[in-house]
Scaffold this motif. Sequence first.
Motif, PDB file in Angstrom:
ATOM      1  N   VAL A 322       0.844  -1.203   0.000  1.00  0.00           N
ATOM      2  CA  VAL A 322       0.000   0.000   0.000  1.00  0.00           C
ATOM      3  C   VAL A 322       0.878   1.251   0.000  1.00  0.00           C
ATOM      4  N   ALA A 323       0.539   2.165  -0.921  1.00  0.00           N
ATOM      5  CA  ALA A 323       1.137   3.506  -0.937  1.00  0.00           C
ATOM      6  C   ALA A 323       0.005   4.497  -0.671  1.00  0.00           C
ATOM      7  N   ILE A 324       0.341   5.702  -0.244  1.00  0.00           N
ATOM      8  CA  ILE A 324      -0.690   6.719  -0.025  1.00  0.00           C
ATOM      9  C   ILE A 324      -0.287   8.019  -0.723  1.00  0.00           C
ATOM     10  N   SER A 325      -1.304   8.836  -1.000  1.00  0.00           N
ATOM     11  CA  SER A 325      -1.058  10.047  -1.787  1.00  0.00           C
ATOM     12  C   SER A 325      -2.119  11.099  -1.501  1.00  0.00           C
ATOM     13  N   THR A 326      -1.797  12.355  -1.830  1.00  0.00           N
ATOM     14  CA  THR A 326      -2.792  13.427  -1.650  1.00  0.00           C
ATOM     15  C   THR A 326      -3.869  13.399  -2.716  1.00  0.00           C
ATOM     16  N   ASP A 327      -3.528  12.952  -3.958  1.00  0.00           N
ATOM     17  CA  ASP A 327      -4.418  13.110  -5.111  1.00  0.00           C
ATOM     18  C   ASP A 327      -4.608  14.593  -5.443  1.00  0.00           C
ATOM     19  N   CYS A 328      -3.720  15.457  -4.959  1.00  0.00           N
ATOM     20  CA  CYS A 328      -3.874  16.906  -5.136  1.00  0.00           C
ATOM     21  C   CYS A 328      -4.512  17.279  -6.490  1.00  0.00           C
ATOM     22  N   ASN A 329      -5.719  17.796  -6.443  1.00  0.00           N
ATOM     23  CA  ASN A 329      -6.433  18.227  -7.653  1.00  0.00           C
ATOM     24  C   ASN A 329      -7.504  19.234  -7.252  1.00  0.00           C
TER      25      ASN A 329
END
Length: 417
Positions: A322-329
């Motif tokens: 599992v990786a995680i991210s902001t999804d900044c959009n």
Amino acid sequence: MKPVWIKHAAQLATIRGENAPRKRQDMSELGIIEDGSVWMEDGVIKAVGQTEELEQIFGARSKEAEVVDATGRLVTPGLVDPHTHVVFGGSREREFEMRLEGATYMDIMNAGGGIHATTRMTREATEDELVEQASRRLDSFLTHGVTTVEGKSGYGLDLVTELKQLRAMKRLNELHPVDLVPTFMAAHAVPQEYKGNEGEYIDSIINDMLPAVAEEKLAVFNDVFCEVGVFTPEQSERILEAGKRHGFIPKIHADEIESYGGAELAAKVGAISAEHLLKASTEGIQKMAEAGVIACLLPATALFLREEAAKGRQMVDEGVAVAISTDCNPGSSPTTSMPLVMNLACISMRLTPAEALVAATMNAACAIRMEDRVGSLDVGKQGDVVLWNVANYQELQYLFGVNHVGQVWKKGKRVVG
Ligand code: NIG
Ligand code: FE
């Protein structure tokens, strides 16, 4: 550039070891060194160990270095954000209000807002304007301890604007300290001028856009929004297979809003990662584990859309990296805070504080093929380091919603603090 010597860290969370996706109990291995020390020179990490050990090697050169006393504090690798839409024109705060008044994300998109609204604003912006605006966002990433960011096109939805977005990313990568890794994502939506003619748009992605992006070497990955009302699994597969023929590595926005076979498709096409996965089926999760697809989970998006987060705990337990991210959009997650995303990974997906840190460093680096350069504090890696104003990694995840960044180094150069 002076060498940098960070010494006496209460905890140096190195995450060092094999540069490969960490799974199950390996996601809890932080490689912590107490009274830890790092020496960076010529942009890379030259030594990692206890302060006493580094004292013996570098003590005599102490005067020529920038010496940082990290007593009582945590030091980690620079965080990696493996999924963003950071280059775009305009803003969509009105949609936030509309959703609070009851509209859904897809209602807004189907009415010509959402991705379509940002597409209009991105088409209107010049390349220079896109570079300028995204540069401010990358500054904000750095202040949150993020030193490597993936970025997607997909707000052009025509050849000219997709290239404009990707060229803006290329320039940003050259002029901004943050490493920006580009993904081609013209399959983010069917543009309004092709409504009812999806096939023709897909043909233009395959026949016109993919070759042009490949020719200019503007992307590493090829991503598709596989979702009810956007691209079907069959269409997504066609686009991803075509991308593979040009050397692009597949990624998929999968099972975000409805369970649609996206996780299964990620396994089938050999995607490096599948993103979102809020509604991924248990079978899909198992297939991802078997195929070694990294789950890139975006708990800030789930929170912002007021949806239940992905089953992060179950995925780790099933053996998915599992990786995680902001999804900044501008629509579903207008944040640049990876620390907040780590907090949410714990709170809403029940990852442990250690797992959340691995998900935001080594596993995130693996999801964008940057694991040989970033994602851990190891000899030979880039000097991407964060000094946090907390004493240990648990405190980092526990004192939530606050920016604890003290100082940040990118390629051995101090860029924050
Ligand atoms: O990852 N889900 C699709 N794409 C983006 C949102 C893009 C937008 O709303 O502008 C996401 O959440
Ligand atoms: Fe996304």
